[in-house]
Design an enzyme around this catalytic site. Structure first.
Site, PDB file in Angstrom:
ATOM      1  N   HIS A  97      46.782  47.572  46.492  1.00  0.00           N
ATOM      2  CA  HIS A  97      47.831  46.657  46.947  1.00  0.00           C
ATOM      3  C   HIS A  97      49.237  47.208  46.706  1.00  0.00           C
ATOM      4  O   HIS A  97      50.183  46.798  47.356  1.00  0.00           O
ATOM      5  CB  HIS A  97      47.648  45.255  46.366  1.00  0.00           C
ATOM      6  N   GLU A 135      54.368  45.289  32.399  1.00  0.00           N
ATOM      7  CA  GLU A 135      54.039  43.871  32.580  1.00  0.00           C
ATOM      8  C   GLU A 135      54.350  43.143  31.295  1.00  0.00           C
ATOM      9  O   GLU A 135      54.077  43.661  30.205  1.00  0.00           O
ATOM     10  CB  GLU A 135      52.561  43.711  32.916  1.00  0.00           C
ATOM     11  N   ASP A 181      43.050  51.022  35.109  1.00  0.00           N
ATOM     12  CA  ASP A 181      43.461  49.806  35.825  1.00  0.00           C
ATOM     13  C   ASP A 181      44.714  50.036  36.679  1.00  0.00           C
ATOM     14  O   ASP A 181      44.852  49.427  37.741  1.00  0.00           O
ATOM     15  CB  ASP A 181      43.716  48.699  34.786  1.00  0.00           C
ATOM     16  N   HIS A 201      47.051  52.693  41.471  1.00  0.00           N
ATOM     17  CA  HIS A 201      48.376  52.316  41.976  1.00  0.00           C
ATOM     18  C   HIS A 201      49.441  53.379  41.702  1.00  0.00           C
ATOM     19  O   HIS A 201      50.205  53.756  42.586  1.00  0.00           O
ATOM     20  CB  HIS A 201      48.863  51.018  41.314  1.00  0.00           C
ATOM     21  N   ARG A 244      28.111  32.112  45.349  1.00  0.00           N
ATOM     22  CA  ARG A 244      26.863  31.438  44.976  1.00  0.00           C
ATOM     23  C   ARG A 244      26.988  29.921  44.897  1.00  0.00           C
ATOM     24  O   ARG A 244      26.027  29.206  45.110  1.00  0.00           O
ATOM     25  CB  ARG A 244      26.360  31.991  43.635  1.00  0.00           C
TER      26      ARG A 244
END
Ligand code: BG6
Length: 506
Positions: A196, A234, A253, A258, A60
């Site tokens: 990914h 993490e 998530d 994954h 935008r």
């Protein structure tokens, strides 16, 4: 290798880069800056892209082509993790970047995009091929796709493909609804759902390790494997993504997508060929074989956690509930662990433990396969005892593979000690591994969907986690239940202890 060989797939091994325009919706967003543009620049740096290549960024914010180029240069320089920045190559690459301000919700955006694409095709000789990349808010995926369809952009003189970022829905129903919307415009074979993790070299190497070697596959089943631990830890917290994360949580998530894909890669049957759909069929079959947990099994076989504040080395770490955008009584999981069982002949009775969490002691993703101990030990306890053999596939960092086994300690007597046989990517290959986004973008441009998830795979993995989400939704958790910087709630250790197992501390 001969071209007559049916196992030789020129698509993957001898890629010829077609011309194309990559249209990125959400071009001013984080993913574009951190991952997509650095990956595309890197591909340009390595001369992997066709000369007939262009990027059209849409978001935008009003910006000229040049302002967009400057902004992207800044991001690429900042986020190009492990490669040099070459100003000459950048200048050449930047000439192929275009920008168009537009709102996904505005039908006029797509008519302007059509004109823009005609001009870009003329200028950059992109041959009519277009890769649409949805990197917007997930709530805009359907709208953007339908907009592309209504403006007639999903068909043209070349191929048209759609790349969609996760999350694919927030449960099974919404994932189905999203697929229905996408299918109104693109057929499934032209939809590339990106995960990914599947693009990481080390995850791809699981296939090479299992199916390129003769000695591991005979051991790869319930007779020899005791259990499998998949960890994605993490050390960072939610890093400014509190508002998004509060709606998602760790199970959605990381595990739904994954880590279940990683588990499928570890546990799937060998496919007959390395064609995209043969490999994906096997992954999909495995995901569909995961036992659907009943509510009482969810209570026994899963653990939710949320980090609380902590002080580490003089540094104050906020608890999740104190993060910006997070409600002070949030019930969101920042840690999730589950025991999955696979209902097939190969894996019956073998637990697959999966855990992931924010603010754990270190960043590490790995798969540990623990084999049964020797049935009889004739050496006495020693200090190695009857330690079982362990195969560790390290996804990141320090990518590599280790096999742990017992060895005799030098000297008198028969004392055993655990030792390790190690393979490290860095020292063995001495070259940089491409980032997951480089691999996956190249795959989408060449039309190779092997590492992309298909609708049936996405639905099967939602089906595996949905019973957990339902039970968790009805529960009131006593959060926070682990301090930032620790290995998660003690209930997670208790979950493994029930079967006589212990989490590794990688
Ligand atoms: C993303 C999640 O998909 O994967 C993030 O949304 C997470 O929360 C990230 O941090 C982890 O990816 P990687 O490649 O750093 O392991």
């Amino acid at each position: 290798m001969s071209l007559e060989n049916p196992f030789f797939d020129p698509l993957r091994f001898e890629r010829k880069m077609p011309e194309c325009a990559v249209v990125i919706f959400g071009a001013n967003g984080d993913l574009t800056k951190r991952k997509l543009l650095p990956a595309l620049y890197r591909l340009a740096y390595e001369r992997r892209l066709s000369p007939g290549f262009a990027v059209v960024g849409i978001s935008r914010t009003p910006m000229s082509d040049d302002q967009f180029r400057d902004k992207m240069r800044e991001s690429v320089e900042k986020f190009l993790e492990d490669s040099p920045f070459d100003a000459d190559i950048w200048d050449e690459f930047a000439r192929h970047l275009y920008y168009m301000a537009g709102d996904v919700a505005d039908p006029e955006c797509y008519t302007r995009l059509a004109r823009c694409l005609e001009e870009v095709q003329e200028k950059a000789k992109t041959g009519g091929n277009v890769l649409f990349y949805l990197s917007t808010q997930p709530s805009q995926y359907s709208e953007a796709t339908l907009g592309i369809g209504k403006a007639g952009l999903a068909k043209g003189s070349g191929w048209r493909r759609l790349v969609v970022e996760k999350p694919f829905g927030h449960d099974l129903d919404s994932a189905r609804k999203l697929s229905d919307d996408l299918h109104q415009v693109f057929q499934e074979s032209d939809v590339y759902r990106i995960d990914h993790y599947l693009g990481k070299e080390t995850v791809q190497n699981i296939l090479a390790f299992r199916f390129g070697n003769g000695i591991f596959e005979p051991l790869w089943d319930r007779r020899y494997v005791n259990h499998v631990q998949i960890t994605a830890a993490e050390s960072i917290g939610v890093e400014g993504r509190g508002a998004y994360y509060q709606e998602a949580g760790a199970l959605r998530d990381m595990i739904q997508n994954h880590l279940l894909q990683v588990m499928a890669t570890i546990a799937m049957e060998p496919s007959a060929t390395f064609q995209p759909d043969s490999v994906r069929d096997e992954r999909s079959k495995l995901l569909r074989s995961i036992r659907t947990m009943k509510p009482d099994e969810v209570l026994r076989n899963t653990v939710a956690g949320q980090y609380g504040p902590a002080r580490i080395g003089g540094e104050e770490l906020k608890g999740f509930r104190q993060e910006p955008g997070v409600s002070p009584d949030s019930q969101t999981d920042t840690y999730a662990a589950a025991t999955f069982l696979v209902e097939n002949w190969r894996w019956a009775g073998v637990p697959f433990y999966i855990r992931t969490g924010k603010h754990l002691p270190k960043r590490v993703s790995e798969i540990a396969i623990e084999f049964h101990s020797a049935p009889h030990t004739m050496f006495g306890a020693g200090d190695g005892g009857a330690a079982p053999n362990l195969l560790i596939l390290r996804i990141q960092p320090e990518e590599g593979i280790s096999l742990k086994f017992l060895s005799k300690r030098p000297g008198a007597g028969m004392t055993l000690r655990n030792v390790s046989m190690d393979f490290n990517y860095g020292s063995s290959f001495g070259e940089r591994s491409p980032s997951a986004y480089e691999t996956l973008l190249l795959d989408a441009i060449t039309g190779d969907a092997t590492l992309y998830t298909r609708q049936d795979m996405v639905e099967a993995s939602w089906a595996a986690v949905e019973p957990v989400l339902q039970v968790w939704h009805q529960q009131k958790f006593d959060f926070p239940n682990y301090p930032a910087g620790s290995w998660g709630p003690s209930a997670s250790d208790a979950m493994l202890a029930k079967r006589g197992h212990v989490w590794r501390k990688p």
